[in-house]
Design a protein around this motif. Structure first.
Motif, PDB file in Angstrom:
ATOM      1  N   GLY A  19       0.808  -1.211   0.000  1.00  0.00           N
ATOM      2  CA  GLY A  19       0.000   0.000   0.000  1.00  0.00           C
ATOM      3  C   GLY A  19       0.839   1.257   0.000  1.00  0.00           C
ATOM      4  N   ILE A  20       1.891   1.272   0.816  1.00  0.00           N
ATOM      5  CA  ILE A  20       2.766   2.442   0.863  1.00  0.00           C
ATOM      6  C   ILE A  20       3.486   2.625  -0.460  1.00  0.00           C
ATOM      7  CG2 ILE A  20       4.838   3.406   1.947  1.00  0.00           C
ATOM      8  CD1 ILE A  20       3.911   2.136   4.560  1.00  0.00           C
ATOM      9  N   PHE A  21       3.977   1.518  -1.024  1.00  0.00           N
ATOM     10  CA  PHE A  21       4.691   1.601  -2.294  1.00  0.00           C
ATOM     11  C   PHE A  21       3.774   2.098  -3.406  1.00  0.00           C
ATOM     12  CE2 PHE A  21       6.053  -0.383  -6.297  1.00  0.00           C
ATOM     13  CZ  PHE A  21       7.312   0.171  -6.407  1.00  0.00           C
ATOM     14  N   ALA A  22       2.508   1.645  -3.383  1.00  0.00           N
ATOM     15  CA  ALA A  22       1.571   2.027  -4.441  1.00  0.00           C
ATOM     16  C   ALA A  22       1.227   3.505  -4.390  1.00  0.00           C
ATOM     17  CB  ALA A  22       0.296   1.194  -4.337  1.00  0.00           C
ATOM     18  N   THR A  23       1.351   4.127  -3.200  1.00  0.00           N
ATOM     19  CA  THR A  23       1.008   5.539  -3.076  1.00  0.00           C
ATOM     20  C   THR A  23       2.179   6.463  -3.362  1.00  0.00           C
ATOM     21  OG1 THR A  23       1.493   5.485  -0.696  1.00  0.00           O
ATOM     22  CG2 THR A  23      -0.785   5.050  -1.372  1.00  0.00           C
ATOM     23  N   LEU A  24       3.362   5.900  -3.610  1.00  0.00           N
ATOM     24  CA  LEU A  24       4.494   6.755  -3.938  1.00  0.00           C
ATOM     25  C   LEU A  24       4.230   7.468  -5.263  1.00  0.00           C
ATOM     26  CD1 LEU A  24       7.530   4.456  -3.051  1.00  0.00           C
ATOM     27  CD2 LEU A  24       6.693   6.430  -1.774  1.00  0.00           C
ATOM     28  N   PRO A  25       4.531   8.763  -5.356  1.00  0.00           N
ATOM     29  CA  PRO A  25       4.237   9.494  -6.581  1.00  0.00           C
ATOM     30  C   PRO A  25       5.076   9.007  -7.755  1.00  0.00           C
ATOM     31  CG  PRO A  25       5.573  10.818  -5.090  1.00  0.00           C
ATOM     32  CD  PRO A  25       5.158   9.597  -4.326  1.00  0.00           C
ATOM     33  N   ILE A  26       4.430   8.912  -8.925  1.00  0.00           N
ATOM     34  CA  ILE A  26       5.121   8.545 -10.151  1.00  0.00           C
ATOM     35  C   ILE A  26       5.251   9.810 -10.987  1.00  0.00           C
ATOM     36  CG2 ILE A  26       5.034   7.140 -12.228  1.00  0.00           C
ATOM     37  CD1 ILE A  26       3.395   5.113 -10.690  1.00  0.00           C
ATOM     38  N   LEU A  27       6.468  10.278 -11.180  1.00  0.00           N
ATOM     39  CA  LEU A  27       6.701  11.527 -11.881  1.00  0.00           C
ATOM     40  C   LEU A  27       7.531  11.280 -13.128  1.00  0.00           C
ATOM     41  CD1 LEU A  27       7.559  13.828  -8.841  1.00  0.00           C
ATOM     42  CD2 LEU A  27       5.352  13.548  -9.968  1.00  0.00           C
ATOM     43  N   GLY A  28       7.242  12.049 -14.145  1.00  0.00           N
ATOM     44  CA  GLY A  28       7.996  11.961 -15.383  1.00  0.00           C
ATOM     45  C   GLY A  28       8.651  13.288 -15.704  1.00  0.00           C
ATOM     46  N   ALA A  29       9.591  13.255 -16.641  1.00  0.00           N
ATOM     47  CA  ALA A  29      10.274  14.464 -17.091  1.00  0.00           C
ATOM     48  C   ALA A  29      10.502  14.362 -18.595  1.00  0.00           C
ATOM     49  CB  ALA A  29      11.607  14.645 -16.367  1.00  0.00           C
ATOM     50  N   GLU A  30      10.155  15.419 -19.309  1.00  0.00           N
ATOM     51  CA  GLU A  30      10.411  15.475 -20.748  1.00  0.00           C
ATOM     52  C   GLU A  30      11.640  16.335 -20.990  1.00  0.00           C
ATOM     53  OE1 GLU A  30       7.274  16.024 -24.016  1.00  0.00           O
ATOM     54  OE2 GLU A  30       8.291  17.979 -23.933  1.00  0.00           O
ATOM     55  N   LEU A  31      12.643  15.764 -21.643  1.00  0.00           N
ATOM     56  CA  LEU A  31      13.888  16.464 -21.938  1.00  0.00           C
ATOM     57  C   LEU A  31      13.998  16.679 -23.441  1.00  0.00           C
ATOM     58  CD1 LEU A  31      14.362  15.279 -19.071  1.00  0.00           C
ATOM     59  CD2 LEU A  31      16.754  14.962 -19.708  1.00  0.00           C
ATOM     60  N   GLN A  40      11.052  11.086 -23.103  1.00  0.00           N
ATOM     61  CA  GLN A  40      10.121  10.995 -21.983  1.00  0.00           C
ATOM     62  C   GLN A  40      10.758  10.053 -20.963  1.00  0.00           C
ATOM     63  OE1 GLN A  40       7.498  12.859 -21.995  1.00  0.00           O
ATOM     64  NE2 GLN A  40       7.283  13.397 -24.164  1.00  0.00           N
ATOM     65  N   THR A  41      11.090  10.554 -19.782  1.00  0.00           N
ATOM     66  CA  THR A  41      11.886   9.806 -18.815  1.00  0.00           C
ATOM     67  C   THR A  41      11.207   9.766 -17.454  1.00  0.00           C
ATOM     68  OG1 THR A  41      13.115  11.738 -18.024  1.00  0.00           O
ATOM     69  CG2 THR A  41      13.963  10.631 -19.998  1.00  0.00           C
ATOM     70  N   GLU A  42      11.784   8.979 -16.542  1.00  0.00           N
ATOM     71  CA  GLU A  42      11.366   8.974 -15.142  1.00  0.00           C
ATOM     72  C   GLU A  42      12.206   9.996 -14.386  1.00  0.00           C
ATOM     73  OE1 GLU A  42      11.598   5.086 -13.453  1.00  0.00           O
ATOM     74  OE2 GLU A  42      10.865   4.120 -15.278  1.00  0.00           O
ATOM     75  N   PHE A  43      11.542  10.869 -13.677  1.00  0.00           N
ATOM     76  CA  PHE A  43      12.237  11.903 -12.908  1.00  0.00           C
ATOM     77  C   PHE A  43      12.822  11.310 -11.630  1.00  0.00           C
ATOM     78  CE2 PHE A  43      12.020  15.091  -9.476  1.00  0.00           C
ATOM     79  CZ  PHE A  43      12.919  16.021  -9.977  1.00  0.00           C
ATOM     80  N   VAL A  44      14.106  11.642 -11.340  1.00  0.00           N
ATOM     81  CA  VAL A  44      14.765  11.194 -10.114  1.00  0.00           C
ATOM     82  C   VAL A  44      14.934  12.374  -9.157  1.00  0.00           C
ATOM     83  CG1 VAL A  44      16.808  10.100  -9.120  1.00  0.00           C
ATOM     84  CG2 VAL A  44      15.937   9.327 -11.334  1.00  0.00           C
ATOM     85  N   LYS A  75       2.871  13.557 -15.424  1.00  0.00           N
ATOM     86  CA  LYS A  75       2.349  12.740 -14.331  1.00  0.00           C
ATOM     87  C   LYS A  75       2.575  11.251 -14.555  1.00  0.00           C
ATOM     88  CE  LYS A  75       0.823  16.382 -12.293  1.00  0.00           C
ATOM     89  NZ  LYS A  75       1.516  16.900 -11.100  1.00  0.00           N
ATOM     90  N   SER A  76       3.217  10.894 -15.645  1.00  0.00           N
ATOM     91  CA  SER A  76       3.451   9.487 -15.957  1.00  0.00           C
ATOM     92  C   SER A  76       4.941   9.232 -16.054  1.00  0.00           C
ATOM     93  CB  SER A  76       2.776   9.106 -17.277  1.00  0.00           C
ATOM     94  OG  SER A  76       3.147   7.800 -17.671  1.00  0.00           O
ATOM     95  N   SER A  77       5.352   8.016 -15.657  1.00  0.00           N
ATOM     96  CA  SER A  77       6.760   7.653 -15.731  1.00  0.00           C
ATOM     97  C   SER A  77       7.057   6.788 -16.956  1.00  0.00           C
ATOM     98  CB  SER A  77       7.176   6.899 -14.464  1.00  0.00           C
ATOM     99  OG  SER A  77       6.431   5.700 -14.345  1.00  0.00           O
ATOM    100  N   SER A  78       6.140   6.724 -17.954  1.00  0.00           N
ATOM    101  CA  SER A  78       6.389   5.945 -19.159  1.00  0.00           C
ATOM    102  C   SER A  78       7.553   6.567 -19.921  1.00  0.00           C
ATOM    103  CB  SER A  78       5.137   5.911 -20.040  1.00  0.00           C
ATOM    104  OG  SER A  78       4.760   7.221 -20.419  1.00  0.00           O
ATOM    105  N   VAL A  79       8.377   5.724 -20.542  1.00  0.00           N
ATOM    106  CA  VAL A  79       9.565   6.206 -21.231  1.00  0.00           C
ATOM    107  C   VAL A  79       9.417   5.988 -22.733  1.00  0.00           C
ATOM    108  CG1 VAL A  79      11.057   5.829 -19.251  1.00  0.00           C
ATOM    109  CG2 VAL A  79      10.756   4.001 -20.904  1.00  0.00           C
ATOM    110  N   SER A  80       9.882   6.960 -23.496  1.00  0.00           N
ATOM    111  CA  SER A  80       9.880   6.871 -24.953  1.00  0.00           C
ATOM    112  C   SER A  80      10.797   7.962 -25.482  1.00  0.00           C
ATOM    113  CB  SER A  80       8.462   7.036 -25.520  1.00  0.00           C
ATOM    114  OG  SER A  80       7.943   8.312 -25.186  1.00  0.00           O
ATOM    115  N   SER A  81      11.058   7.924 -26.778  1.00  0.00           N
ATOM    116  CA  SER A  81      11.906   8.941 -27.388  1.00  0.00           C
ATOM    117  C   SER A  81      11.497   9.145 -28.837  1.00  0.00           C
ATOM    118  CB  SER A  81      13.383   8.539 -27.303  1.00  0.00           C
ATOM    119  OG  SER A  81      13.632   7.370 -28.062  1.00  0.00           O
TER     120      SER A  81
END
Length: 301
Positions: A19-31, A40-44, A75-81
């Motif tokens: 439950g705690i893991f599922a509530t962690l925010p999933i953030l993306g970043a477009e570079l 389209q990347t996962e933000f660290v 708002k999504s962590s999906s990756v593509s280019s």
């Protein structure tokens, strides 16, 4: 009976972790790079100079000055280019977009304002060609092994208890197993971890599991002056046996854990911590706490 209760406890503990893991925010970043390559990347994390992202399982640190632009509102962590193509019209103007479809006499391109159709007769040659999705530039690949490692370890603690718990239980002795996954590092200084803990006293046995968030701070860029603090939330199951009788009581309660300590000793792939640990079990009648020393050691890989 004990196996049944213990099994139920482990199931409940697993549900809390999930439950705690599922509530962690999933953030993306477009570079977007100046050459038109977009990822389209996962933000660290980011600081004033660096943007740290994860792309297809690898971590990269990109100087902000090397980017044409970036967007952290995803708002999504999906990756593509993909790569933006430049279309130069005969009137001298330029459009940038991705080729959605190419026909013998025209292009359909996707731009920031929508889809457009361009006749090839209106364009200067050479015409753009549709390219394969680009790979992330390896020159930005993170080589900071210490911040890209998973840590596992063991802890041992001695916690003198505080009133009212000290009236029946003078001190708790404990041992724990913890893991800090590399992929759950929140920023360069914040790390997520999970810990299972067993504590005992003369008439009390406690099994606990909690998620914690650890903050590291190195003073004066000196590896020896490396300190940490952490805050943890989870659940515990306590079994209490009254003295002079065979009566036993069990209960499940939330817990809060806070630690402050030093972690400047590292030998090869091993690391060591020593700190002050505060551990509280929350019940209807109030908090029952212990406070004392904890020594930890583990391996990074």
């Amino acid at each position: 009976m004990f196996k049944k209760v213990y099994g139920c406890y482990l199931v409940n503990l697993l549900q809390v972790f999930v439950g705690i893991f599922a509530t962690l925010p999933i953030l993306g970043a477009e570079l977007r790079f100046p050459n038109g390559e977009v990822f389209q990347t996962e933000f660290v994390y980011e600081d004033e100079r660096i943007l740290s992202v994860r792309f297809r399982g690898k971590e990269y640190k990109v100087p902000k000055k090397s980017l044409e632009s970036y967007d952290l509102s995803k708002k999504s962590s999906s990756v593509s280019s993909y790569k933006l193509s430049s279309f130069v019209l005969k009137d001298g103007s330029t459009l940038r977009g991705t080729i959605a479809e190419e026909k013998p006499n025209e292009y359909t391109i996707k731009t920031e304002i929508g889809f457009l159709t361009l006749l090839k007769s209106e364009l200067k040659t050479p015409y753009p060609v549709q390219s394969a999705p680009p790979d992330f530039p390896e020159e930005y690949r993170s080589t900071d092994k210490e911040t890209n490692q998973t840590r596992v370890g063991l802890s041992f603690n001695y916690l003198p208890t505080l009133p009212p718990l000290s009236q029946s239980t003078p001190a708790l002795l404990g041992a724990s197993l913890f893991v800090e996954p590399a992929f759950l590092r929140i920023t360069e200084k914040w790390q997520t971890g999970f810990k299972y803990e067993y504590q005992t006293s003369r008439n009390l046995t406690i099994h606990s599991g909690y998620t914690y968030f650890l903050y590291s701070k190195q003073l004066f860029d000196n590896p020896i002056l490396d300190f940490y603090t952490s805050i943890g939330l989870g659940v515990s199951q306590a079994a209490f046996k009254t003295e002079g009788s065979n009566l036993a009581f069990t209960g499940t309660n939330p817990l809060v854990n806070w630690e402050l300590g030093w972690q400047g000793l590292k030998i090869s792939k091993s690391f060591y911590r020593i700190g002050w640990k505060n551990h509280c079990f929350i019940e209807e009648k109030g908090a029952f706490c212990g406070s004392g020393i904890e020594i930890s050691g583990g391996w990074a890989f």
